[in-house]
Motif scaffolding. Structure first.
Motif, mmCIF file in Angstrom:
data_model
loop_
_atom_site.group_PDB
_atom_site.id
_atom_site.type_symbol
_atom_site.label_atom_id
_atom_site.label_comp_id
_atom_site.label_asym_id
_atom_site.label_seq_id
_atom_site.Cartn_x
_atom_site.Cartn_y
_atom_site.Cartn_z
ATOM 1 N N MET A 1 0.849 -1.179 0.000
ATOM 2 C CA MET A 1 0.000 0.000 0.000
ATOM 3 C C MET A 1 0.889 1.234 0.000
ATOM 4 O O MET A 1 1.857 1.313 0.741
ATOM 5 N N LYS A 2 0.543 2.204 -0.828
ATOM 6 C CA LYS A 2 1.308 3.448 -0.891
ATOM 7 C C LYS A 2 0.805 4.421 0.168
ATOM 8 O O LYS A 2 -0.353 4.375 0.568
ATOM 9 N N ARG A 3 1.684 5.310 0.587
ATOM 10 C CA ARG A 3 1.361 6.262 1.651
ATOM 11 C C ARG A 3 1.481 7.700 1.138
ATOM 12 O O ARG A 3 2.492 8.076 0.561
ATOM 13 N N LEU A 4 0.421 8.464 1.390
ATOM 14 C CA LEU A 4 0.422 9.910 1.149
ATOM 15 C C LEU A 4 0.575 10.589 2.494
ATOM 16 O O LEU A 4 -0.229 10.368 3.401
ATOM 17 N N LEU A 5 1.608 11.397 2.611
ATOM 18 C CA LEU A 5 1.857 12.154 3.833
ATOM 19 C C LEU A 5 1.354 13.577 3.646
ATOM 20 O O LEU A 5 1.708 14.241 2.670
ATOM 21 N N ILE A 6 0.521 14.024 4.571
ATOM 22 C CA ILE A 6 0.055 15.407 4.587
ATOM 23 C C ILE A 6 0.713 16.084 5.782
ATOM 24 O O ILE A 6 0.514 15.654 6.922
ATOM 25 N N VAL A 7 1.514 17.103 5.511
ATOM 26 C CA VAL A 7 2.173 17.881 6.558
ATOM 27 C C VAL A 7 1.613 19.292 6.444
ATOM 28 O O VAL A 7 1.926 20.010 5.492
ATOM 29 N N ALA A 8 0.758 19.659 7.393
ATOM 30 C CA ALA A 8 0.038 20.925 7.280
ATOM 31 C C ALA A 8 -0.003 21.669 8.605
ATOM 32 O O ALA A 8 -0.399 21.102 9.629
ATOM 33 N N HIS A 9 0.385 22.934 8.540
ATOM 34 C CA HIS A 9 0.314 23.814 9.702
ATOM 35 C C HIS A 9 -1.109 24.353 9.786
ATOM 36 O O HIS A 9 -1.627 24.894 8.815
ATOM 37 N N ALA A 10 -1.749 24.195 10.946
ATOM 38 C CA ALA A 10 -3.166 24.556 11.091
ATOM 39 C C ALA A 10 -3.406 25.262 12.421
ATOM 40 O O ALA A 10 -4.001 24.688 13.337
ATOM 41 N N PRO A 11 -2.983 26.533 12.539
ATOM 42 C CA PRO A 11 -3.109 27.228 13.815
ATOM 43 C C PRO A 11 -4.479 27.850 14.082
ATOM 44 O O PRO A 11 -4.704 28.384 15.164
ATOM 45 N N SER A 12 -5.388 27.793 13.123
ATOM 46 C CA SER A 12 -6.705 28.421 13.303
ATOM 47 C C SER A 12 -7.792 27.454 12.863
ATOM 48 O O SER A 12 -7.520 26.429 12.232
ATOM 49 N N SER A 13 -9.024 27.798 13.155
ATOM 50 C CA SER A 13 -10.128 26.926 12.738
ATOM 51 C C SER A 13 -10.221 26.848 11.208
ATOM 52 O O SER A 13 -10.532 25.786 10.662
ATOM 53 N N ASN A 14 -9.930 27.938 10.522
ATOM 54 C CA ASN A 14 -9.971 27.914 9.051
ATOM 55 C C ASN A 14 -8.884 27.007 8.485
ATOM 56 O O ASN A 14 -9.143 26.215 7.575
ATOM 57 N N THR A 15 -7.666 27.117 9.010
ATOM 58 C CA THR A 15 -6.592 26.275 8.488
ATOM 59 C C THR A 15 -6.770 24.821 8.925
ATOM 60 O O THR A 15 -6.364 23.913 8.205
ATOM 61 N N GLN A 16 -7.416 24.593 10.058
ATOM 62 C CA GLN A 16 -7.763 23.220 10.449
ATOM 63 C C GLN A 16 -8.777 22.646 9.468
ATOM 64 O O GLN A 16 -8.703 21.462 9.105
ATOM 65 N N ALA A 17 -9.704 23.482 9.023
ATOM 66 C CA ALA A 17 -10.687 23.030 8.029
ATOM 67 C C ALA A 17 -9.991 22.658 6.718
ATOM 68 O O ALA A 17 -10.387 21.685 6.061
ATOM 69 N N LEU A 18 -8.947 23.400 6.363
ATOM 70 C CA LEU A 18 -8.195 23.082 5.143
ATOM 71 C C LEU A 18 -7.447 21.765 5.300
ATOM 72 O O LEU A 18 -7.469 20.913 4.402
ATOM 73 N N ARG A 19 -6.781 21.580 6.435
ATOM 74 C CA ARG A 19 -6.052 20.329 6.686
ATOM 75 C C ARG A 19 -7.021 19.148 6.669
ATOM 76 O O ARG A 19 -6.748 18.114 6.064
ATOM 77 N N ASP A 20 -8.166 19.295 7.317
ATOM 78 C CA ASP A 20 -9.178 18.239 7.339
ATOM 79 C C ASP A 20 -9.699 17.949 5.938
ATOM 80 O O ASP A 20 -9.955 16.795 5.586
ATOM 81 N N ALA A 21 -9.844 18.984 5.129
ATOM 82 C CA ALA A 21 -10.324 18.814 3.754
ATOM 83 C C ALA A 21 -9.302 18.041 2.923
ATOM 84 O O ALA A 21 -9.681 17.167 2.133
ATOM 85 N N ALA A 22 -8.032 18.338 3.107
ATOM 86 C CA ALA A 22 -6.983 17.608 2.385
ATOM 87 C C ALA A 22 -7.044 16.129 2.737
ATOM 88 O O ALA A 22 -6.997 15.251 1.860
ATOM 89 N N GLU A 23 -7.178 15.842 4.019
ATOM 90 C CA GLU A 23 -7.252 14.456 4.479
ATOM 91 C C GLU A 23 -8.528 13.776 3.974
ATOM 92 O O GLU A 23 -8.495 12.625 3.523
ATOM 93 N N ARG A 24 -9.639 14.493 4.017
ATOM 94 C CA ARG A 24 -10.914 13.940 3.549
ATOM 95 C C ARG A 24 -10.837 13.619 2.052
ATOM 96 O O ARG A 24 -11.269 12.550 1.610
ATOM 97 N N GLY A 25 -10.261 14.527 1.281
ATOM 98 C CA GLY A 25 -10.127 14.285 -0.156
ATOM 99 C C GLY A 25 -9.240 13.092 -0.454
ATOM 100 O O GLY A 25 -9.568 12.246 -1.298
ATOM 101 N N ALA A 26 -8.113 13.010 0.260
ATOM 102 C CA ALA A 26 -7.177 11.904 0.047
ATOM 103 C C ALA A 26 -7.753 10.573 0.512
ATOM 104 O O ALA A 26 -7.344 9.518 0.020
ATOM 105 N N SER A 27 -8.698 10.614 1.422
ATOM 106 C CA SER A 27 -9.308 9.396 1.976
ATOM 107 C C SER A 27 -10.651 9.083 1.336
ATOM 108 O O SER A 27 -11.457 8.326 1.892
ATOM 109 N N HIS A 28 -10.910 9.654 0.170
ATOM 110 C CA HIS A 28 -12.173 9.436 -0.524
ATOM 111 C C HIS A 28 -12.465 7.939 -0.632
ATOM 112 O O HIS A 28 -11.557 7.140 -0.864
ATOM 113 N N PRO A 29 -13.728 7.528 -0.462
ATOM 114 C CA PRO A 29 -14.073 6.094 -0.473
ATOM 115 C C PRO A 29 -13.692 5.362 -1.763
ATOM 116 O O PRO A 29 -13.478 4.160 -1.744
#
Length: 153
Positions: A1-29
């Motif tokens: 299995m291949k691994r995608l690493l997401i390294v994201a700085h998320a100091p605010s609720s908006n940037t946390q939403a972006l980090r979560d979106a990146a992870e959600r997109g990469a984890s699409h069913p």
């Protein structure tokens, strides 16, 4: 299995939403053969880079530069991964209050030194916050994971 690493700085609720979106997109069913690992820059390091097959970087624009946390990640990882990870597929998103130019240049300079391979132009999310940024970053995560799974990255 291949691994995608997401390294994201998320100091605010908006940037946390972006980090979560990146992870959600990469984890699409529909993407079943990719392991997604998401870490803040201060927790990620050379072992994570050595274990991944592609990397998505996320940062804020801080005084026209990348976040100190992402810079710290690069400082700790650069020489440890330089020889082994040349050609690593990578992408970047920047949450920029201004134009993101300095941040983009700084990250591009380091990535060029590492000899990583851009799979698309950096995504610069500049100006006032727009909810559409979340969709753009989710799409970026999905694109990376799907490309990695398909073997085109």
């Amino acid at each position: 299995m291949k691994r995608l690493l997401i390294v994201a700085h998320a100091p605010s609720s908006n940037t946390q939403a972006l980090r979560d979106a990146a992870e959600r997109g990469a984890s699409h069913p529909d993407i079943t053969d990719i392991e997604v690992v998401t870490k803040p820059p201060l927790d990620a390091g050379p072992k994570d880079v050595l274990a991944c097959h592609a990397i998505l970087l996320g940062t804020t624009e801080n005084l026209g530069y990348m976040s100190g946390a992402l810079k710290d990640f690069f400082d700790r990882s650069y020489y440890a991964v330089l020889e082994e990870k040349q050609g690593l597929p990578c992408a970047l998103y920047v949450r920029a209050g201004h134009d993101g130019t300095g941040t983009r240049r700084a990250v591009e300079s380091i990535v060029t030194g590492l000899r990583w391979r851009w799979v698309q132009e950096p995504l610069i999310l500049h100006g006032e916050w727009r909810d559409g940024y979340v969709e753009e970053v989710e799409e970026l995560g999905r694109y990376l994971a799907a490309g990695l799974e398909a073997g085109v990255l």
